[in-house]
Design a protein around this motif. Structure first.
Motif, mmCIF file in Angstrom:
data_model
loop_
_atom_site.group_PDB
_atom_site.id
_atom_site.type_symbol
_atom_site.label_atom_id
_atom_site.label_comp_id
_atom_site.label_asym_id
_atom_site.label_seq_id
_atom_site.Cartn_x
_atom_site.Cartn_y
_atom_site.Cartn_z
ATOM 1 N N THR A 198 0.812 -1.221 0.000
ATOM 2 C CA THR A 198 0.000 0.000 0.000
ATOM 3 C C THR A 198 0.846 1.272 0.000
ATOM 4 N N TYR A 212 0.410 3.986 -2.567
ATOM 5 C CA TYR A 212 -0.918 4.611 -2.621
ATOM 6 C C TYR A 212 -1.194 5.501 -1.418
ATOM 7 N N ARG A 238 -5.409 -3.773 -2.778
ATOM 8 C CA ARG A 238 -6.816 -3.459 -2.511
ATOM 9 C C ARG A 238 -7.434 -4.287 -1.399
ATOM 10 N N LEU A 264 -7.369 0.626 -5.370
ATOM 11 C CA LEU A 264 -8.370 -0.393 -5.699
ATOM 12 C C LEU A 264 -8.082 -1.101 -7.020
ATOM 13 N N ASP A 265 -7.201 -0.545 -7.842
ATOM 14 C CA ASP A 265 -6.828 -1.179 -9.104
ATOM 15 C C ASP A 265 -5.674 -2.170 -8.940
#
Length: 188
Positions: free
Chosen positions: A115, A118, A157, A151-152
């Motif tokens: 993560t 992001y 995700r 989320l992609d």
């Protein structure tokens, strides 16, 4: 050129190449981590996301100290639930219980590592040297958002939460600090 001179020339070339690679490895690795989010390295932005989703994610806040850092350091709140893309604002508190000024810098990472790319910081105390006077207590903000592109990413995700961790380390006092007119601590 005889065989011995060729061998020496090639060995010197290898030594120079290896030295150059060693010198370039640190900045290259830093760049690679910032671009990819590898190892939990976060991203940086000037402003918040243009897209805010309805999906929520929990962001946890962790605080620790290097073994030689005399401060007390903690997250003001242990976690917050925010919408993906929403700008969040969290605070960390630092306290210098010593009788002398102490300078520190914070290192950080995000887990799970998938993560990191992001998690986007807009403003953070970790970008600057912090100097706390004896007995001084400060709250330091960090503003951030979780990029909806999370989320992609199939691996990222599924993360139920993201943990933002900071560790404060003692840093040498800046040379110009004495020029600010701060009196030196009085020895007992």
């Amino acid at each position: 050129m005889n065989a011995n001179q060729k061998v020496v020339t090639r060995l010197l070339g290898v030594i120079v190449l290896m030295g150059g690679l060693a010198w370039a490895s640190v900045p290259f690795y830093d760049w690679f981590c910032r671009v990819t989010g590898f190892g939990g390295t976060t991203q940086v932005a000037e402003q918040g996301s243009d897209v805010v989703l309805e999906q929520m994610i929990r962001v946890r806040f962790d605080a620790s100290l290097a073994h030689d850092m005399p401060w007390e350091f903690r997250a003001v709140q242990p976690h917050m639930d925010i919408r993906i893309g929403e700008t969040g604002l969290a605070f960390y508190e630092a306290y210098n219980p010593t009788d002398k000024p102490v300078a520190g810098t914070a290192s950080f990472n995000v887990t799970p590592y998938s993560t990191g790319g992001y998690f986007v910081k807009i403003a953070c105390f970790c970008f600057e040297l912090q100097v706390l006077q004896p007995g001084e207590r400060v709250e330091m903000p960090v503003s951030f958002f979780v990029d909806p592109a999370l989320l992609d990413d199939e691996e990222a995700r599924g993360a139920p939460a993201i943990t933002l961790s900071y560790t404060f380390h003692v840093t040498d006092m800046p040379e110009d600090y004495a020029a600010l007119g701060v009196p030196a601590p009085v020895a007992n």
